[in-house]
Design a protein around this motif. Structure first.
Motif, mmCIF file in Angstrom:
data_model
loop_
_atom_site.group_PDB
_atom_site.id
_atom_site.type_symbol
_atom_site.label_atom_id
_atom_site.label_comp_id
_atom_site.label_asym_id
_atom_site.label_seq_id
_atom_site.Cartn_x
_atom_site.Cartn_y
_atom_site.Cartn_z
ATOM 1 N N GLN A 5 0.848 -1.158 0.052
ATOM 2 C CA GLN A 5 0.209 -0.011 0.048
ATOM 3 C C GLN A 5 0.934 1.413 -0.132
ATOM 4 O O GLN A 5 0.353 2.457 -0.413
ATOM 5 N N THR A 6 2.263 1.140 0.502
ATOM 6 C CA THR A 6 2.741 2.420 0.533
ATOM 7 C C THR A 6 3.766 2.493 -0.628
ATOM 8 O O THR A 6 4.463 3.654 -0.929
ATOM 9 N N LEU A 7 3.583 1.406 -1.553
ATOM 10 C CA LEU A 7 4.220 1.504 -3.031
ATOM 11 C C LEU A 7 3.810 2.595 -3.884
ATOM 12 O O LEU A 7 2.405 2.854 -3.864
ATOM 13 N N ASP A 8 4.478 3.365 -4.832
ATOM 14 C CA ASP A 8 4.089 4.001 -5.918
ATOM 15 C C ASP A 8 3.261 3.101 -6.750
ATOM 16 O O ASP A 8 3.277 1.897 -6.810
ATOM 17 N N PRO A 9 2.113 3.868 -7.577
ATOM 18 C CA PRO A 9 1.362 2.946 -8.584
ATOM 19 C C PRO A 9 2.111 2.228 -9.357
ATOM 20 O O PRO A 9 1.825 1.061 -9.536
ATOM 21 N N VAL A 10 3.100 2.473 -9.931
ATOM 22 C CA VAL A 10 4.065 1.960 -10.845
ATOM 23 C C VAL A 10 4.599 0.618 -10.179
ATOM 24 O O VAL A 10 4.530 -0.574 -10.651
ATOM 25 N N ASP A 11 5.086 0.632 -8.868
ATOM 26 C CA ASP A 11 5.635 -0.409 -8.385
ATOM 27 C C ASP A 11 4.501 -1.624 -7.849
ATOM 28 O O ASP A 11 4.805 -2.795 -7.971
ATOM 29 N N GLN A 12 3.372 -1.110 -7.570
ATOM 30 C CA GLN A 12 2.057 -1.877 -7.435
ATOM 31 C C GLN A 12 1.729 -2.464 -8.558
ATOM 32 O O GLN A 12 1.530 -3.860 -8.299
ATOM 33 N N PHE A 13 1.687 -1.915 -9.768
ATOM 34 C CA PHE A 13 1.462 -2.547 -10.982
ATOM 35 C C PHE A 13 2.403 -3.568 -11.232
ATOM 36 O O PHE A 13 1.967 -4.629 -11.375
ATOM 37 N N LEU A 14 3.821 -3.450 -11.048
ATOM 38 C CA LEU A 14 4.782 -4.346 -11.344
ATOM 39 C C LEU A 14 4.756 -5.597 -10.379
ATOM 40 O O LEU A 14 4.994 -6.616 -10.743
ATOM 41 N N THR A 95 0.213 1.930 -22.387
ATOM 42 C CA THR A 95 1.401 1.192 -22.389
ATOM 43 C C THR A 95 1.403 0.288 -21.408
ATOM 44 O O THR A 95 2.074 -0.667 -21.730
ATOM 45 N N MET A 96 1.059 0.390 -20.055
ATOM 46 C CA MET A 96 1.075 -0.456 -19.149
ATOM 47 C C MET A 96 0.163 -1.619 -19.298
ATOM 48 O O MET A 96 0.716 -2.770 -19.206
ATOM 49 N N MET A 97 -0.959 -1.550 -19.990
ATOM 50 C CA MET A 97 -1.502 -2.518 -20.374
ATOM 51 C C MET A 97 -1.060 -3.656 -21.516
ATOM 52 O O MET A 97 -1.166 -4.700 -21.331
ATOM 53 N N ARG A 98 -0.340 -2.938 -22.368
ATOM 54 C CA ARG A 98 0.441 -3.671 -23.383
ATOM 55 C C ARG A 98 1.509 -4.430 -22.900
ATOM 56 O O ARG A 98 1.868 -5.494 -23.072
ATOM 57 N N PHE A 99 2.275 -3.596 -21.954
ATOM 58 C CA PHE A 99 3.227 -4.298 -21.218
ATOM 59 C C PHE A 99 2.909 -5.360 -20.493
ATOM 60 O O PHE A 99 3.586 -6.595 -20.496
ATOM 61 N N ARG A 100 1.785 -5.579 -19.640
ATOM 62 C CA ARG A 100 1.066 -6.534 -18.711
ATOM 63 C C ARG A 100 0.952 -7.572 -19.722
ATOM 64 O O ARG A 100 1.098 -8.826 -19.585
#
Length: 108
Positions: A5-14, A95-100
């Motif tokens: 919960q304390t991670l930034d959104p990109v780290d949460q996504f990854l 881009t994040m969705m394509r990456f995923r």
């Protein structure tokens, strides 16, 4: 509080991608941090490339001239893209969705 919960959104996504991929050894915090760093670098490069691809030749020339300035700020770069009709948030999300999809080999 949960660390995720304390991670930034990109780290949460990854982190979510890594959880879904179930890579052997990714439970080890040091290995996971290295994987996150590597994935973050690749993702950010792809987002940057897509932002640049959204510009026409004239805008690209203007951006190139701006980048030659020593005192250019991130805010000025963001303003440039916004003023030239590039929705950075939308580009990043797509881009994040394509990456995923590519990384997991499944549809988002």
């Amino acid at each position: 509080m949960d660390d995720k919960q304390t991670l930034d959104p990109v780290d949460q996504f990854l982190n979510q991608i890594l959880d879904e991929k179930k890579i052997a050894g990714s439970e080890d915090p040091e290995v996971r941090r290295q994987l996150i760093d590597d994935l973050r670098s690749r993702l950010m490069s792809q987002i940057d490339r897509e932002m640049i691809n959204a510009l026409n030749a004239e805008q690209l020339e203007q951006l190139s001239n701006m980048l030659d300035k020593d005192d250019l700020t991130d805010a000025e770069i963001q303003d440039f893209f916004r003023q030239n009709g590039v929705n950075g948030q939308q580009v990043a999300l797509e881009t994040m969705m394509r990456f995923r999809t590519y990384y997991l080999g499944v549809n988002a």
